[in-house]
Design a protein around this motif. Structure first.
Motif, PDB file in Angstrom:
ATOM      1  N   THR A   1      29.654   1.478   6.063  1.00 26.61           N
ATOM      2  CA  THR A   1      29.018   2.697   5.260  1.00 26.61           C
ATOM      3  C   THR A   1      27.568   2.798   5.711  1.00 26.61           C
ATOM      4  OG1 THR A   1      30.102   1.574   3.357  1.00 26.61           O
ATOM      5  CG2 THR A   1      28.274   3.071   3.035  1.00 26.61           C
ATOM      6  N   ALA A   2      27.122   4.019   6.083  1.00 27.85           N
ATOM      7  CA  ALA A   2      25.934   4.586   6.603  1.00 27.85           C
ATOM      8  C   ALA A   2      24.580   3.874   5.446  1.00 27.85           C
ATOM      9  CB  ALA A   2      25.646   6.050   6.607  1.00 27.85           C
ATOM     10  N   LYS A   3      25.119   3.733   4.261  1.00 28.91           N
ATOM     11  CA  LYS A   3      23.868   2.936   3.494  1.00 28.91           C
ATOM     12  C   LYS A   3      24.488   2.026   3.089  1.00 28.91           C
ATOM     13  CE  LYS A   3      22.129   7.718   1.714  1.00 28.91           C
ATOM     14  NZ  LYS A   3      21.667   8.496   0.256  1.00 28.91           N
ATOM     15  N   GLY A   4      24.826   1.095   4.263  1.00 30.90           N
ATOM     16  CA  GLY A   4      24.963  -0.372   3.791  1.00 30.90           C
ATOM     17  C   GLY A   4      23.961  -1.161   2.991  1.00 30.90           C
ATOM     18  N   PHE A   5      22.971  -0.870   3.109  1.00 28.13           N
ATOM     19  CA  PHE A   5      21.621  -1.384   2.425  1.00 28.13           C
ATOM     20  C   PHE A   5      21.816  -1.414   1.014  1.00 28.13           C
ATOM     21  CE2 PHE A   5      20.238   2.935   3.346  1.00 28.13           C
ATOM     22  CZ  PHE A   5      19.979   3.308   2.188  1.00 28.13           C
ATOM     23  N   LEU A   6      22.735  -0.440   0.429  1.00 32.01           N
ATOM     24  CA  LEU A   6      22.630  -0.479  -1.022  1.00 32.01           C
ATOM     25  C   LEU A   6      23.817  -1.517  -1.461  1.00 32.01           C
ATOM     26  CD1 LEU A   6      23.685   3.322  -1.523  1.00 32.01           C
ATOM     27  CD2 LEU A   6      21.538   2.200  -2.130  1.00 32.01           C
ATOM     28  N   MET A   7      24.581  -2.169  -0.699  1.00 34.48           N
ATOM     29  CA  MET A   7      25.577  -3.237  -0.948  1.00 34.48           C
ATOM     30  C   MET A   7      24.601  -4.526  -0.885  1.00 34.48           C
ATOM     31  SD  MET A   7      29.456  -2.477   0.596  1.00 34.48           S
ATOM     32  CE  MET A   7      28.861  -1.749   2.015  1.00 34.48           C
ATOM     33  N   GLY A   8      23.648  -4.632   0.241  1.00 34.12           N
ATOM     34  CA  GLY A   8      22.770  -5.505   0.460  1.00 34.12           C
ATOM     35  C   GLY A   8      22.033  -5.678  -0.964  1.00 34.12           C
ATOM     36  N   LEU A   9      21.225  -4.839  -1.233  1.00 32.66           N
ATOM     37  CA  LEU A   9      20.608  -4.858  -2.383  1.00 32.66           C
ATOM     38  C   LEU A   9      21.358  -5.358  -3.666  1.00 32.66           C
ATOM     39  CD1 LEU A   9      18.683  -1.480  -1.773  1.00 32.66           C
ATOM     40  CD2 LEU A   9      17.466  -3.942  -1.640  1.00 32.66           C
ATOM     41  N   GLN A  10      22.514  -4.684  -3.953  1.00 33.43           N
ATOM     42  CA  GLN A  10      23.209  -5.256  -4.917  1.00 33.43           C
ATOM     43  C   GLN A  10      23.549  -6.747  -5.059  1.00 33.43           C
ATOM     44  OE1 GLN A  10      26.383  -2.351  -6.413  1.00 33.43           O
ATOM     45  NE2 GLN A  10      26.061  -1.533  -4.416  1.00 33.43           N
ATOM     46  N   TYR A  11      24.008  -7.253  -3.760  1.00 27.89           N
ATOM     47  CA  TYR A  11      24.162  -8.803  -3.700  1.00 27.89           C
ATOM     48  C   TYR A  11      22.914  -9.568  -3.752  1.00 27.89           C
ATOM     49  CZ  TYR A  11      29.153  -8.483  -3.172  1.00 27.89           C
ATOM     50  OH  TYR A  11      30.606  -8.648  -3.356  1.00 27.89           O
ATOM     51  N   GLN A  12      21.733  -9.069  -3.179  1.00 31.41           N
ATOM     52  CA  GLN A  12      20.423  -9.674  -3.524  1.00 31.41           C
ATOM     53  C   GLN A  12      20.333  -9.800  -4.983  1.00 31.41           C
ATOM     54  OE1 GLN A  12      16.860  -8.255  -2.104  1.00 31.41           O
ATOM     55  NE2 GLN A  12      17.667  -7.718  -0.183  1.00 31.41           N
ATOM     56  N   ALA A  13      20.643  -8.780  -5.746  1.00 33.02           N
ATOM     57  CA  ALA A  13      20.372  -8.901  -7.326  1.00 33.02           C
ATOM     58  C   ALA A  13      21.605  -9.904  -7.859  1.00 33.02           C
ATOM     59  CB  ALA A  13      20.389  -7.571  -7.951  1.00 33.02           C
ATOM     60  N   LEU A  14      22.853  -9.906  -7.458  1.00 31.06           N
ATOM     61  CA  LEU A  14      23.559 -10.693  -7.970  1.00 31.06           C
ATOM     62  C   LEU A  14      23.753 -12.082  -7.832  1.00 31.06           C
ATOM     63  CD1 LEU A  14      26.718  -8.605  -7.263  1.00 31.06           C
ATOM     64  CD2 LEU A  14      26.064  -9.085  -9.393  1.00 31.06           C
ATOM     65  N   PHE A  15      22.793 -12.482  -6.261  1.00 33.73           N
ATOM     66  CA  PHE A  15      22.502 -13.977  -6.120  1.00 33.73           C
ATOM     67  C   PHE A  15      21.218 -14.520  -6.451  1.00 33.73           C
ATOM     68  CE2 PHE A  15      26.835 -13.440  -4.474  1.00 33.73           C
ATOM     69  CZ  PHE A  15      27.216 -14.957  -4.247  1.00 33.73           C
ATOM     70  N   THR A  16      20.543 -13.499  -7.253  1.00 32.07           N
ATOM     71  CA  THR A  16      19.344 -13.880  -7.726  1.00 32.07           C
ATOM     72  C   THR A  16      19.360 -14.497  -9.106  1.00 32.07           C
ATOM     73  OG1 THR A  16      18.119 -12.309  -6.758  1.00 32.07           O
ATOM     74  CG2 THR A  16      16.915 -13.357  -8.568  1.00 32.07           C
ATOM     75  N   ASP A  17      18.951 -15.792  -9.209  1.00 35.32           N
ATOM     76  CA  ASP A  17      18.867 -16.489 -10.573  1.00 35.32           C
ATOM     77  C   ASP A  17      20.446 -16.814 -10.919  1.00 35.32           C
ATOM     78  OD1 ASP A  17      16.092 -16.828 -10.520  1.00 35.32           O
ATOM     79  OD2 ASP A  17      15.950 -14.971 -11.729  1.00 35.32           O
ATOM     80  N   ASP A  18      21.422 -16.666  -9.979  1.00 34.88           N
ATOM     81  CA  ASP A  18      22.852 -16.979 -10.310  1.00 34.88           C
ATOM     82  C   ASP A  18      23.423 -15.797 -11.250  1.00 34.88           C
ATOM     83  OD1 ASP A  18      23.066 -19.080  -8.636  1.00 34.88           O
ATOM     84  OD2 ASP A  18      22.735 -20.763 -10.184  1.00 34.88           O
ATOM     85  N   LEU A  19      22.760 -14.581 -11.011  1.00 32.54           N
ATOM     86  CA  LEU A  19      23.702 -13.596 -11.821  1.00 32.54           C
ATOM     87  C   LEU A  19      25.021 -13.306 -11.810  1.00 32.54           C
ATOM     88  CD1 LEU A  19      23.052 -11.168 -13.889  1.00 32.54           C
ATOM     89  CD2 LEU A  19      22.584  -9.865 -11.949  1.00 32.54           C
ATOM     90  N   TYR A  20      25.632 -13.758 -10.451  1.00 32.29           N
ATOM     91  CA  TYR A  20      26.966 -13.567 -10.182  1.00 32.29           C
ATOM     92  C   TYR A  20      27.633 -14.409 -11.095  1.00 32.29           C
ATOM     93  CZ  TYR A  20      31.183 -13.001  -7.527  1.00 32.29           C
ATOM     94  OH  TYR A  20      32.290 -12.530  -7.079  1.00 32.29           O
ATOM     95  N   PHE A  21      27.268 -15.723 -11.310  1.00 30.81           N
ATOM     96  CA  PHE A  21      27.918 -16.793 -11.742  1.00 30.81           C
ATOM     97  C   PHE A  21      27.633 -16.585 -13.548  1.00 30.81           C
ATOM     98  CE2 PHE A  21      26.637 -18.190  -7.741  1.00 30.81           C
ATOM     99  CZ  PHE A  21      28.010 -18.502  -7.248  1.00 30.81           C
ATOM    100  N   GLU A  22      26.466 -16.206 -13.811  1.00 33.12           N
ATOM    101  CA  GLU A  22      26.332 -15.874 -15.199  1.00 33.12           C
ATOM    102  C   GLU A  22      27.307 -14.626 -15.703  1.00 33.12           C
ATOM    103  OE1 GLU A  22      24.539 -17.732 -17.052  1.00 33.12           O
ATOM    104  OE2 GLU A  22      24.477 -19.127 -15.325  1.00 33.12           O
ATOM    105  N   ASN A  23      27.471 -13.720 -14.790  1.00 32.40           N
ATOM    106  CA  ASN A  23      28.287 -12.500 -15.346  1.00 32.40           C
ATOM    107  C   ASN A  23      29.610 -13.178 -15.736  1.00 32.40           C
ATOM    108  OD1 ASN A  23      26.123 -10.831 -15.066  1.00 32.40           O
ATOM    109  ND2 ASN A  23      26.931  -9.880 -13.239  1.00 32.40           N
ATOM    110  N   ALA A  24      30.028 -13.801 -14.804  1.00 31.34           N
ATOM    111  CA  ALA A  24      31.508 -14.294 -14.926  1.00 31.34           C
ATOM    112  C   ALA A  24      31.851 -15.377 -15.826  1.00 31.34           C
ATOM    113  CB  ALA A  24      31.978 -15.092 -13.444  1.00 31.34           C
ATOM    114  N   LYS A  25      30.585 -16.205 -16.400  1.00 27.57           N
ATOM    115  CA  LYS A  25      30.619 -17.118 -17.297  1.00 27.57           C
ATOM    116  C   LYS A  25      30.948 -16.195 -18.684  1.00 27.57           C
ATOM    117  CE  LYS A  25      27.858 -21.041 -15.627  1.00 27.57           C
ATOM    118  NZ  LYS A  25      26.525 -21.706 -15.910  1.00 27.57           N
TER     119      LYS A  25
END
Length: 341
Positions: A232-256
């Motif tokens: 993806t040309a705007k690959g940074f959009l996924m990078g920014l999203q995964y930054q948010a998801l892996f800040t303060d364990d949001l990824y795991f909190e969402n799943a919980k």
């Protein structure tokens, strides 16, 4: 209407959207070679605690098909459970590009380790495809979660026979946060060659992270992505999203949250005396209902019809998410009670 059809039915978690909006005036290089993607990969790697290669792709199907085909010769194929996502939910994408999928015995969506060991131990002559990658999902398409002992045995069988293990983690967050799970993201990196960390179904607008634990399998993978139209040309959009998801364990909190709502639903279903079509272990709950009840249920609830079961029963799937509310679960339970009460 109570929404339980799937877990990708909203734009994205507010913190993910906020991260994107915070960067709306920032300029990034293209194709994922940028500081946002680099930082996101670092954050994931800090959780995994080992040297891996990470690539971001826009969808689960592109993650599956390209990760698999990049490491298959034309005469090599994939071993999967008959219920596997690559079998039933990707329009035959893997076979469309020339790689056969073979099945081994499975139960509740999970490959049986002994069945896999027996199959891989066979003499695979040149009249058939040569198995090269074993594909499993975690959580599975039927909502079940692999135990560590199962993964260890499956991976050992793969290693003994020179075969790679690929884990489709479209719902990896729900699997890792399941009460049935006895391992971490760090553990997982030692139990397979490639796995994915699904964002689309756990708070991202779109995007999946492909993790090559066996880094040799990811060599020059970005060339392969580009050739197939998903670098993806705007690959940074996924990078920014995964930054948010892996800040303060949001990824795991969402799943919980998603899992906790699913367990509340499962408790209510059990109290009602209804049967589960498959074990309730993640954010997908499969319920057996009397035949002829779905039309009425659809008046108040969205769900997936998984077809007939034995004994004049029908299987329905309800999926919870990080934004599912207790009152929505109660509304669903009330609708079910009106059908069978």
């Amino acid at each position: 209407m109570y929404e339980f059809r799937n877990d990708y039915n909203s734009v994205g978690h507010p913190k993910v959207v906020e991260r994107l909006m915070d960067q709306v005036h920032t300029v990034y290089p293209g194709y994922g070679f940028d500081q946002a993607s680099d930082r996101a990969k670092e954050m994931i790697q800090e959780k995994i605690k080992r040297d891996v290669q990470i690539n971001f792709v826009p969808s689960g199907t592109s993650a599956n098909i390209l990760s698999l085909t990049a490491n298959l010769k034309p005469y090599e194929g994939v071993v999967a459970a008959e219920s596997g996502h690559i079998v039933n939910d990707e329009a035959g994408a893997l076979e469309a590009v020339g790689h056969k999928v073979v099945f081994v015995e499975s139960q509740d969506g999970k490959i049986k380790p002994q069945a896999l060991e027996d199959y891989l131990a066979q003499d695979h002559d040149f009249f058939n495809i040569l198995p090269k990658i074993v594909y499993i999902s975690n959580s599975t398409e039927l909502g079940t979660v692999y135990r560590k002992a199962e993964l260890e045995r499956i991976y050992k069988a793969c290693q003994d026979h020179g075969v790679y293990l690929y884990i489709d983690g479209a719902r990896m967050g729900s699997a890792l946060m399941s009460p049935a799970c006895d391992y971490s993201l760090e553990d997982l990196a030692g139990l397979c060659d490639i796995f994915t960390i699904g964002g689309t179904k756990n708070g991202a607008l779109f995007g999946e992270a492909v993790v090559f634990c066996n880094k040799a399998l990811g060599e020059n993978f970005h060339y392969y992505l580009k050739q197939h139209g998903v670098l993806t040309a705007k690959g940074f959009l996924m990078g920014l999203q995964y930054q948010a998801l892996f800040t303060d364990d949001l990824y795991f909190e969402n799943a919980k949250i998603a899992n906790s709502m699913a367990m509340k639903l499962a408790e209510g279903v059990k109290e009602m005396g209804l049967d589960f079509a498959y074990p309730a272990e993640s954010n997908q709950i499969f319920v057996s209902l009397p035949e002829g009840k779905l039309e009425k249920l659809a008046q108040t609830v969205t769900f997936e019809d998984f077809g007939p079961l034995e004994g004049d029963r029908e299987c329905v799937r309800f999926v919870t998410t990080y934004h599912t509310k207790e009152e929505e679960v109660q509304g669903l339970l009330d609708s079910l009670r009106s059908l069978v009460g």
